[in-house]
Structures are given as structure tokens and as C-alpha cells.
Design an enzyme around this catalytic site. Structure first.
Site, PDB file in Angstrom:
ATOM      1  N   GLY A   1       0.951  -1.158  -0.102  1.00  0.00           N
ATOM      2  CA  GLY A   1      -0.110   0.045   0.215  1.00  0.00           C
ATOM      3  C   GLY A   1       0.849   1.273   0.248  1.00  0.00           C
TER       4      GLY A   1
ATOM      5  N   ALA B   1      15.579  10.785  -1.022  1.00  0.00           N
ATOM      6  CA  ALA B   1      16.486  10.727   0.213  1.00  0.00           C
ATOM      7  C   ALA B   1      17.641   9.451  -0.445  1.00  0.00           C
ATOM      8  CB  ALA B   1      15.901  10.372   1.603  1.00  0.00           C
ATOM      9  N   VAL B   2      17.012   8.258  -0.895  1.00  0.00           N
ATOM     10  CA  VAL B   2      17.670   7.324  -1.497  1.00  0.00           C
ATOM     11  C   VAL B   2      18.421   7.540  -2.602  1.00  0.00           C
ATOM     12  CG1 VAL B   2      17.832   4.998  -2.492  1.00  0.00           C
ATOM     13  CG2 VAL B   2      16.143   5.454  -0.377  1.00  0.00           C
ATOM     14  N   VAL B   3      17.921   8.298  -3.383  1.00  0.00           N
ATOM     15  CA  VAL B   3      18.341   8.725  -4.636  1.00  0.00           C
ATOM     16  C   VAL B   3      19.703   9.967  -4.341  1.00  0.00           C
ATOM     17  CG1 VAL B   3      18.260   9.985  -6.821  1.00  0.00           C
ATOM     18  CG2 VAL B   3      16.462   8.543  -5.998  1.00  0.00           C
ATOM     19  N   ARG B   4      19.263  10.698  -3.777  1.00  0.00           N
ATOM     20  CA  ARG B   4      20.483  11.956  -3.403  1.00  0.00           C
ATOM     21  C   ARG B   4      21.553  11.339  -2.430  1.00  0.00           C
ATOM     22  NH1 ARG B   4      16.799  17.347  -3.912  1.00  0.00           N
ATOM     23  NH2 ARG B   4      16.432  16.982  -6.240  1.00  0.00           N
TER      24      ARG B   4
ATOM     25  N   ARG C   1       1.172  -5.218  -5.537  1.00  0.00           N
ATOM     26  CA  ARG C   1       1.206  -6.362  -4.579  1.00  0.00           C
ATOM     27  C   ARG C   1       1.449  -7.544  -5.678  1.00  0.00           C
ATOM     28  NH1 ARG C   1      -0.551  -4.261   0.761  1.00  0.00           N
ATOM     29  NH2 ARG C   1      -2.270  -2.807   0.383  1.00  0.00           N
TER      30      ARG C   1
ATOM     31  N   ASP D   1       5.582  -5.403   6.007  1.00  0.00           N
ATOM     32  CA  ASP D   1       6.349  -6.647   6.316  1.00  0.00           C
ATOM     33  C   ASP D   1       6.350  -7.521   5.020  1.00  0.00           C
ATOM     34  OD1 ASP D   1       6.902  -6.173   9.022  1.00  0.00           O
ATOM     35  OD2 ASP D   1       5.016  -7.108   9.853  1.00  0.00           O
TER      36      ASP D   1
ATOM     37  N   THR E   1       4.190   2.479   5.792  1.00  0.00           N
ATOM     38  CA  THR E   1       3.091   1.926   5.824  1.00  0.00           C
ATOM     39  C   THR E   1       2.168   3.022   6.617  1.00  0.00           C
ATOM     40  OG1 THR E   1       1.197   0.363   6.463  1.00  0.00           O
ATOM     41  CG2 THR E   1       3.651   0.273   7.433  1.00  0.00           C
TER      42      THR E   1
ATOM     43  N   ASP F   1      -0.160   2.161   8.357  1.00  0.00           N
ATOM     44  CA  ASP F   1      -0.729   1.396   9.692  1.00  0.00           C
ATOM     45  C   ASP F   1       0.148   1.360  10.909  1.00  0.00           C
ATOM     46  OD1 ASP F   1      -2.812   0.754   7.696  1.00  0.00           O
ATOM     47  OD2 ASP F   1      -1.699  -1.277   7.130  1.00  0.00           O
TER      48      ASP F   1
ATOM     49  N   ASP G   1       2.085  -0.958  11.603  1.00  0.00           N
ATOM     50  CA  ASP G   1       2.114  -2.307  12.132  1.00  0.00           C
ATOM     51  C   ASP G   1       3.344  -3.231  11.900  1.00  0.00           C
ATOM     52  OD1 ASP G   1       1.621  -2.454   9.315  1.00  0.00           O
ATOM     53  OD2 ASP G   1      -0.006  -3.809   9.398  1.00  0.00           O
TER      54      ASP G   1
ATOM     55  N   ARG H   1     -26.606  13.123  16.863  1.00  0.00           N
ATOM     56  CA  ARG H   1     -26.531  11.811  16.236  1.00  0.00           C
ATOM     57  C   ARG H   1     -25.372  10.914  16.981  1.00  0.00           C
ATOM     58  NH1 ARG H   1     -27.286  12.924  10.132  1.00  0.00           N
ATOM     59  NH2 ARG H   1     -29.566  12.715   9.894  1.00  0.00           N
TER      60      ARG H   1
ATOM     61  N   ARG I   1      -5.483  -2.158   8.805  1.00  0.00           N
ATOM     62  CA  ARG I   1      -5.637  -3.497   8.488  1.00  0.00           C
ATOM     63  C   ARG I   1      -5.740  -4.314   9.707  1.00  0.00           C
ATOM     64  NH1 ARG I   1      -3.427  -6.323   4.084  1.00  0.00           N
ATOM     65  NH2 ARG I   1      -2.310  -4.373   3.503  1.00  0.00           N
TER      66      ARG I   1
ATOM     67  N   HIS J   1     -23.610  14.404  21.001  1.00  0.00           N
ATOM     68  CA  HIS J   1     -23.005  13.391  19.815  1.00  0.00           C
ATOM     69  C   HIS J   1     -22.433  12.343  20.618  1.00  0.00           C
ATOM     70  CE1 HIS J   1     -19.503  15.866  20.393  1.00  0.00           C
ATOM     71  NE2 HIS J   1     -18.870  14.876  20.908  1.00  0.00           N
TER      72      HIS J   1
HETATM   73  O1  F6P Z   1      -1.497  -1.216   4.400  1.00  0.00           O
HETATM   74  C1  F6P Z   1      -2.078  -0.135   4.016  1.00  0.00           C
HETATM   75  C2  F6P Z   1      -3.680  -0.476   3.935  1.00  0.00           C
HETATM   76  O2  F6P Z   1      -4.327   0.777   3.467  1.00  0.00           O
HETATM   77  C3  F6P Z   1      -4.448  -1.144   5.178  1.00  0.00           C
HETATM   78  O3  F6P Z   1      -4.688  -0.281   6.162  1.00  0.00           O
HETATM   79  C4  F6P Z   1      -5.576  -1.728   4.388  1.00  0.00           C
HETATM   80  O4  F6P Z   1      -6.285  -2.828   5.285  1.00  0.00           O
HETATM   81  C5  F6P Z   1      -5.154  -2.273   3.075  1.00  0.00           C
HETATM   82  O5  F6P Z   1      -3.868  -1.406   2.618  1.00  0.00           O
HETATM   83  C6  F6P Z   1      -5.851  -2.022   1.947  1.00  0.00           C
HETATM   84  O6  F6P Z   1      -5.127  -2.595   0.792  1.00  0.00           O
HETATM   85  P1  F6P Z   1      -5.474  -2.441  -0.776  1.00  0.00           P
HETATM   86  O7  F6P Z   1      -4.626  -1.309  -1.154  1.00  0.00           O
HETATM   87  O8  F6P Z   1      -4.910  -3.558  -1.429  1.00  0.00           O
HETATM   88  O9  F6P Z   1      -7.027  -2.427  -0.754  1.00  0.00           O
END
Ligand code: F6P
Length: 324
Positions: free
Chosen positions: A15, A26-29, A76, A107, A129, A131, A133, A166, A175, A220
């Protein structure tokens, strides 16, 4: 300094995340500053398998530090998960003279990096990412921007929620992890945060709490629901039926992945990208760059992939106290 690495490749995988462009820059320079050549591999591992590789120089990364997404594109790749795909990818690296690669991703991308290294390519991972995570690091590129984007969106939902008195359930990405949810839960002062890590979901208690809050003058009721829990729309229907209070679900979705990176993401991405090149040219391989207790450092990829981390329990309990 090792002379072994002559050409450094860079790719983004999985993602996309705001700040990936700053890391590529940064990697390039940094590579150019070491007198190395740099090649950009487009569309992650699937682009690598298609030999979608371009030369990069300092001007190729002009004006991208503040741009969201990744100008190298990302993907992916199922084919790259096979041993044949990995072997073929390593050969394509060699054909292009690439002897070291910086992989910016999560990961899954680091597992791919490890596979490439088995076939003789030096690899360093940079955590990218939204996330957060990745267990070995306290920071991942894109997280700060994503939380800020979600926070602003939730503030807006709160305005209309209050006007209509509401209850709002707002689902944020992450994720299987609740880092964005806890971040927004605190930053937005949500009444309820539902996280996969603290899954003792008791809808009756939430219903009682909503009714009690209304009696105590709250106009709310904001529930931040993590993607890993999901089902926000059906949850909203049930809560409305049980409380008699209009309840709406909002799923923030991909808007959390876009937008200009915050200053923090630009700075961290720049530092991590430069760090990755430093260790590659110093002869290290199979490493993941991390930010731990306020310092940049690096871990062996396998060690990093075997680490675990969880939501800070103090953050969770503070969020609960402050929401009353
Ligand atoms: O890892 C980033 C993320 O946006 C997650 O939060 C989410 O579960 C997943 O990617 C969605 O993946 P995709 O872009 O393949 O739908």
C-alpha cells in the site's frame, strides 16, 4: 566503505503511504552523494519482474518531497511470491547492474526483500505504511499523515453529528491493527474506540453508555471503529434500534492513504531513506531501518519479522478516561 555496491535500486511495494516520495528522494540523493548510480524500479516487485526500471538522477526527484503517493508506483505481486519469480527478479537486478536495493514498504515487502537476498542481492527495508504495524519500529512512513487526515475528517463528521444529535461510527484503516484508531480516538476525543487488540466488544455496554451520555448532556457520540473489526454499517443499525438515537456509519477508506505528507513524515522519510543507503554502502544487507526510543537503528530482517508489538495500554486507558 565497501566498493561492492555500485548501483542502488529503489522500489516501493504494498500500500502506498504519504512520505514514500520523500524517502525515494533521500535514497537517490544520498546514493549520488556516495558516487553510486541509482535506478528506480517501478510498480514494486511486479515491475521488477517486467524489467520496468528507469535511471534516476538528482533532477528526477525534484519537487516530490511534498507529494503524496509514490512516483515509482506500487503493487502487490503474487508472481514474486514464488521461488521462480524471486530467482527471475534477482537475475533482472543483475542484468541491470543493481547490486543493492532499498525496499520501501511493510512486512510483506520485507519478506520479498529477504527472498531476493537469498539470490545474492543486498537488501535494506525502509518501513513505509500508514498502519504503523511493523513491530521493530515505533514509526512508519505515512502514519502521521494518515492520522492527521483521518482526524480532520472525523472533526467534520463530529460537526454534523452534533448538529443532528446523532451517534456516528467512523471506521478507520489499519488492517489488523488499531494504531490509526487509537491515534484518532485520542486526537478526536472519541467516546468509544473499538480496536482488534482490545477486543472485548460488548454492544450492550456501548448502548448503555450512549444513553447515559445523552442523559449527561452529550450531543453526539463518536465511535472510532478499526478496520480490523469492521461491520460499521450493521453496527450502526443495531445501535440505532437499541438506543432510539439516529446512528450513521462513515467508512473513511482510501482518503487516509493520500495527500501531502506532514512535516514529520517528510523528515522521518528523509532520515530513514538516507540511513538505508548509509548501511547499504557500508556493506550491510538483510536489514530493516527502524526508529526505536528516539533513535534510528536497523534490525536483521528475520529478527524484525519475528518481533511483536501492541497498542500502548496507557494510551488506551487514557483515551477511555478522557472520553467520559
Ligand atoms: O496497509 C495499508 C492499507 O491501507 C491497510 O490499512 C488496508 O487494510 C490495506 O492497505 C488495503 O489494501 P489495498 O490497497 O490492497 O486495498
Amino acid at each position: 566503505m565497501s566498493d561492492e555496491i555500485r548501483t542502488i535500486g529503489v522500489l516501493t511495494s504494498g500500500g502506498d503511504a504519504p512520505g514514500m516520495n520523500a524517502a525515494i528522494r533521500a535514497v537517490v540523493r544520498t546514493s549520488l552523494a556516495y558516487g553510486r548510480k541509482v535506478k528506480g524500479i517501478r510498480k514494486g516487485y511486479s515491475g521488477l519482474l517486467k524489467n520496468d526500471i528507469i535511471d534516476l538522477d538528482s533532477r528526477s526527484v525534484t519537487d516530490i518531497i511534498g507529494v503524496g503517493g509514490t512516483f515509482l508506483y506500487t503493487s502487490r505481486s503474487a508472481k514474486f511470491r514464488t521461488p521462480e519469480g524471486q530467482k527471475q527478479a534477482a537475475q533482472i537486478c543483475r542484468d541491470n547492474g543493481i547490486d543493492g536495493i532499498v525496499i520501501i514498504g511493510g512486512d510483506g515487502s520485507f519478506r520479498g526483500a529477504k527472498a531476493l537476498s537469498k539470490y545474492g542481492i543486498n537488501v535494506v527495508g525502509v518501513p513505509g505504511t500508514i498502519d504503523l504495524d511493523i513491530a521493530c519500529t515505533d514509526y512508519t512512513i505515512g502514519f502521521d499523515t494518515a492520522v492527521n487526515t483521518a482526524m480532520e475528517a472525523i472533526d467534520k463528521v463530529r460537526d454534523t453529528s452534533t448538529s443532528h444529535e446523532r451517534c456516528s461510527i467512523i471506521e478507520v484503516m489499519g488492517r489488523n491493527c488499531g494504531y490509526i484508531a487509537i491515534g484518532c480516538g485520542i486526537a478526536n476525543g472519541a467516546e468509544e474506540i473499538i480496536l482488534p487488540e482490545y477486543y472485548n466488544y460488548d454492544e450492550e455496554r456501548i448502548v448503555e453508555h450512549i444513553i447515559e451520555s445523552r442523559q449527561n448532556g452529550k450531543r453526539h457520540y463518536i465511535i472510532i471503529n478499526a478496520e480490523g473489526i469492521g461491520h460499521s454499517t450493521s453496527m450502526a443499525r443495531r445501535i440505532e434500534a437499541a438506543t432510539g438515537i439516529e446512528t450513521r456509519a462513515t467508512i473513511l477508506g482510501y482518503l487516509q492513504r493520500g495527500g501531502c505528507p506532514t512535516a514529520r513524515d517528510r523528515v522521518m522519510a528523509s532520515m530513514m531513506g538516507a540511513y538505508a543507503v548509509n548501511i547499504l554502502v557500508a556493506g550491510k544487507t538483510d536489514r530493516v531501518v527502524a526508529y526505536k526510543n528516539g533513535d534510528l537503528c536497523d534490525f536483521d530482517i528475520d529478527e524484525a519479522l519475528n518481533m511483536t508489538k501492541s497498542i500502548d495500554s496507557l494510551e488506551y486507558s487514557v483515551a477511555n478516561i478522557l472520553s467520559r
